[in-house]
Design a protein around this motif. Structure first.
Motif, PDB file in Angstrom:
ATOM      1  N   LEU A 572       3.717  14.751  -2.133  1.00  0.00           N
ATOM      2  CA  LEU A 572       3.585  13.282  -2.194  1.00  0.00           C
ATOM      3  C   LEU A 572       3.381  12.940  -3.668  1.00  0.00           C
ATOM      4  N   THR A 573       4.453  12.520  -4.336  1.00  0.00           N
ATOM      5  CA  THR A 573       4.367  12.362  -5.791  1.00  0.00           C
ATOM      6  C   THR A 573       3.498  11.167  -6.182  1.00  0.00           C
ATOM      7  N   VAL A 574       3.087  11.171  -7.446  1.00  0.00           N
ATOM      8  CA  VAL A 574       2.280  10.054  -7.965  1.00  0.00           C
ATOM      9  C   VAL A 574       3.074   8.756  -7.841  1.00  0.00           C
ATOM     10  N   GLU A 575       4.373   8.825  -8.135  1.00  0.00           N
ATOM     11  CA  GLU A 575       5.202   7.610  -8.067  1.00  0.00           C
ATOM     12  C   GLU A 575       5.229   7.069  -6.638  1.00  0.00           C
ATOM     13  N   GLU A 576       5.414   7.963  -5.660  1.00  0.00           N
ATOM     14  CA  GLU A 576       5.435   7.521  -4.263  1.00  0.00           C
ATOM     15  C   GLU A 576       4.090   6.915  -3.864  1.00  0.00           C
ATOM     16  N   ALA A 577       3.014   7.595  -4.298  1.00  0.00           N
ATOM     17  CA  ALA A 577       1.673   7.112  -3.943  1.00  0.00           C
ATOM     18  C   ALA A 577       1.437   5.719  -4.532  1.00  0.00           C
ATOM     19  N   GLU A 578       1.813   5.531  -5.799  1.00  0.00           N
ATOM     20  CA  GLU A 578       1.588   4.237  -6.457  1.00  0.00           C
ATOM     21  C   GLU A 578       2.435   3.144  -5.808  1.00  0.00           C
ATOM     22  N   ARG A 579       3.658   3.510  -5.438  1.00  0.00           N
ATOM     23  CA  ARG A 579       4.541   2.524  -4.811  1.00  0.00           C
ATOM     24  C   ARG A 579       3.978   2.098  -3.443  1.00  0.00           C
ATOM     25  N   MET A 580       3.533   3.068  -2.661  1.00  0.00           N
ATOM     26  CA  MET A 580       2.966   2.737  -1.351  1.00  0.00           C
ATOM     27  C   MET A 580       1.713   1.877  -1.517  1.00  0.00           C
ATOM     28  N   LEU A 581       0.913   2.214  -2.540  1.00  0.00           N
ATOM     29  CA  LEU A 581      -0.338   1.467  -2.747  1.00  0.00           C
ATOM     30  C   LEU A 581      -0.036   0.011  -3.120  1.00  0.00           C
ATOM     31  N   SER A 582       0.960  -0.180  -3.991  1.00  0.00           N
ATOM     32  CA  SER A 582       1.336  -1.554  -4.359  1.00  0.00           C
ATOM     33  C   SER A 582       1.851  -2.304  -3.139  1.00  0.00           C
TER      34      SER A 582
END
Ligand code: SF4
Length: 607
Positions: A572-582
């Motif tokens: 679960l990449t940082v980019e995916e995590a940040e996108r889901m969080l936004s």
């Protein structure tokens, strides 16, 4: 008030004073009961900036609205406080009978502040409130303390802490009738207040709106429960019945401090192996007929005499696969010790697995520990529980939780310290379950599977309003996790067990509420209440300084793919995590830093 006890009891342990205020319709229709009521009382009275061990911190307990009434699996009581483990607002939900006694004593919530000069027992006998000296119970294991209190005072239901809560282990729990308010260290809040136990006995009838209809609905739902597949499997094998499936069919059973997602040595920790050999009868939470607990007994060998109520799925992971421990008897002994010292099995097991990796990497030595503590050394697991429970030697540090251990040891171990917001994670490898990964991030109390319950969607692809859920995709997860969090909050307000969610959903709640309290709710009404409470918790956390950076997943999840099994290569990449969080913040009507907009607060009646 129909369906309610009618009063809220405020206790100040510092001067031994107390007062009762009436429960009002306005309050109950906005927050229902259980966690909702507890969160509202707590956030009204506690400054988010205080230290969790400050005597001004409160602990509020509240039975679910349906707890104590004839409603299927409605056994739960919420405890809410500022967590010593995470510094967030935290709830811990317990299945023991204390909540039903509260209702029968006319109480919908008890809010406790202050600090007693000496160890105290809070005794509530219907309208009588007494503070007893508990010095002679201090130091006792949870079971022994509850037994002694009953011998001394009679047939009260007792919720107590063990030695770990007394010595402020940051993940200490509160125990009642072999059920725990396990997570987030609320037992240490009891300890910080010198509060050993609460004993309650109630004898009042709870008036409900339409008793005949309530009983006929309860019987109908009971029949539905008993016909379900979940009933058959859970009563035979307990909550661990799907362990093999999570492990082999989904490849997301965290193993050896999350280095792996498959535990190949799982045979003997699988309930299909141990239940027929060690479980001598079923055990249930208060008034539940879907008894998913087991009375587990070890008769021979080095752990002979071990007797406990368990072993739950999460504990099979935490004290099993997380530590590379394939020995069910050592695991059972470690589980029993956790219950007796009064510590959360999930956090304990994650701490032990973390220490095993520290030993493996040479960051802690066997000499410092006093015994061999590497992955797969089964007897190291109960030894570690003793060390933590007694806060002995390095146990003093280990009782602080993974986040604080990693900060003390340093030297790069933060990269494999498994926690979110300081909370050690449960048994779902979120590299292969991205919605659950977002749920770990957004949960107000840190890495938690129960706030959103999203594992049900990720593992099966469908639940409630959702179908075709792709567990490996981050798309659409923000809105879905938001909705699930609001939905799951309704269970915790009503006191209904989430293990009944497969067959008992909002339509069931609506008719039970109508019969119990004479109010008609729609699905949207209930979800709005869930959303309101989740926003209240967010406001508290923002006030406590919990910003967007606190939502980060451990580096192992974002950078190390699962090495083998069905989910091999998943990360679960940082980019995916940040996108889901936004996406999640947008769905909630919060800005990029998690602050609710004025419009959102006004819509929820919080402006
Ligand atoms: S299903 Fe299991 S956990 Fe839920 S209330 Fe019943 S016994 Fe307790």
């Amino acid at each position: 008030m129909e369906g309610y006890g009618g009063s809220i009891l405020y206790i100040n342990l510092t001067d031994g004073s107390f007062k009762k205020l009436g429960m009002t319709n306005k309050f109950s229709s906005k927050y229902l009961g259980g966690e909702g009521v507890a969160v509202k009382i707590f956030t009204d009275h506690v400054n988010p900036k205080i230290d969790p061990f400050d005597q001004k911190n409160a602990i509020v307990m509240a039975p679910g609205l349906l707890t104590g009434l004839p409603a299927p699996t409605a056994s739960k009581t919420a405890f809410v406080s500022k967590s010593p483990l995470t510094g967030t607002i935290a709830e811990s939900i317990m299945g023991g009978g204390i909540g039903a006694q509260m209702k029968a004593a006319g109480l919908d919530a008890i809010a406790i502040t202050g600090k007693s000069k000496h160890p105290a027992l809070l005794l509530i006998d219907d309208d009588l409130v007494r503070f007893e000296n508990a010095s002679h119970y201090w130091g006792m294991f949870t079971r022994d303390a509850a037994k002694a209190i009953k011998e001394d005072y009679g047939d009260f239901v007792v919720a107590t802490i063990g030695p770990a809560g007394e010595s402020l282990v940051r993940y200490a729990c509160i125990e009642c009738e072999d059920r725990q308010a396990g997570r987030a260290g609320l037992g240490a809040v009891f300890g910080s207040k010198n509060l050993k136990a609460i004993a309650i006995r109630g004898s009042k009838d709870i008036t409900v709106h339409d008793p005949d209809r309530l009983i006929s609905l309860a019987l109908r739902w009971q029949e539905t429960i008993e016909k379900s597949n979940a009933f058959i499997e859970d009563t035979k094998y307990g909550s661990g019945e799907f362990l093999e499936w999570v492990n082999a069919e989904r490849g997301v059973f965290p193993t050896r401090n999350w280095k792996e997602g498959v535990f190949n040595e799982r045979k003997k920790i699988d309930p299909y192996y141990w239940a027929p050999r060690y479980a001598i009868k079923n055990k249930a939470c208060f008034a539940c007929t879907k008894s998913c607990g087991k009375l587990f007994v070890v008769r021979d060998g080095p752990y002979a005499g071990t007797v406990l109520d368990g072993i739950e799925y999460e504990t099979l992971y935490a004290l099993g696969s997380q530590c590379g421990n394939p020995d069910i008897e050592a695991l059972a002994r470690a589980n029993e010790l956790c219950d007796q010292y009064g510590i959360d099995t999930i956090s304990t097991g994650v701490v032990i697995g973390f220490v095993m990796e520290l030993v493996e990497k040479g960051l802690i030595s066997e000499e410092e520990l006093g015994f061999d503590c590497r992955f797969g050394i089964a007897d190291a697991v109960p030894k570690m529980v003793e060390l933590i429970g007694q806060r002995d030697g390095l146990g003093a540090l280990f009782g602080e939780g993974v986040l604080r251990i990693s900060k003390t040891i340093g030297r790069g171990c933060e990269d494999f310290a498994m926690h979110v917001k300081g909370m050690e994670p449960p048994a779902y490898d979120v590299r292969g379950m991205k919605g659950m990964g977002l749920g770990f991030m957004t949960s107000s109390r840190g890495a938690c599977h129960l706030r959103s319950g999203f594992y049900a969607l990720d593992l099966t692809g469908k639940f409630w309003r959702f179908s075709g859920v792709d567990r490996l995709s981050p798309i659409g997860k923000g809105e879905a996790v938001k909705l699930m969090e609001d939905f799951m909050m309704v269970y915790d307000c009503l006191g209904v067990c989430k293990f009944s969610r497969g067959f008992f959903k909002i339509e069931g709640f609506i008719e039970l509420l109508d019969a119990a309290i004479g109010k008609s709710f729609t699905e949207e009404d209930l979800l709005l209440i869930g959303e309101r409470i989740n926003n209240l918790k967010q406001l508290f956390n923002l006030g406590a300084g919990i910003g967007r950076e606190s939502y980060r997943l451990p580096k192992r999840i974002t950078h190390e793919p699962i090495p083998a099994g069905v989910s091999k290569g998943a990360v679960l990449t940082v980019e995916e995590a940040e996108r889901m969080l936004s996406d999640y913040f947008t769905a909630r009507g919060w800005d990029e830093n998690g602050f609710p907009t004025k419009e959102k607060l006004a819509q929820l009646g919080l402006g």
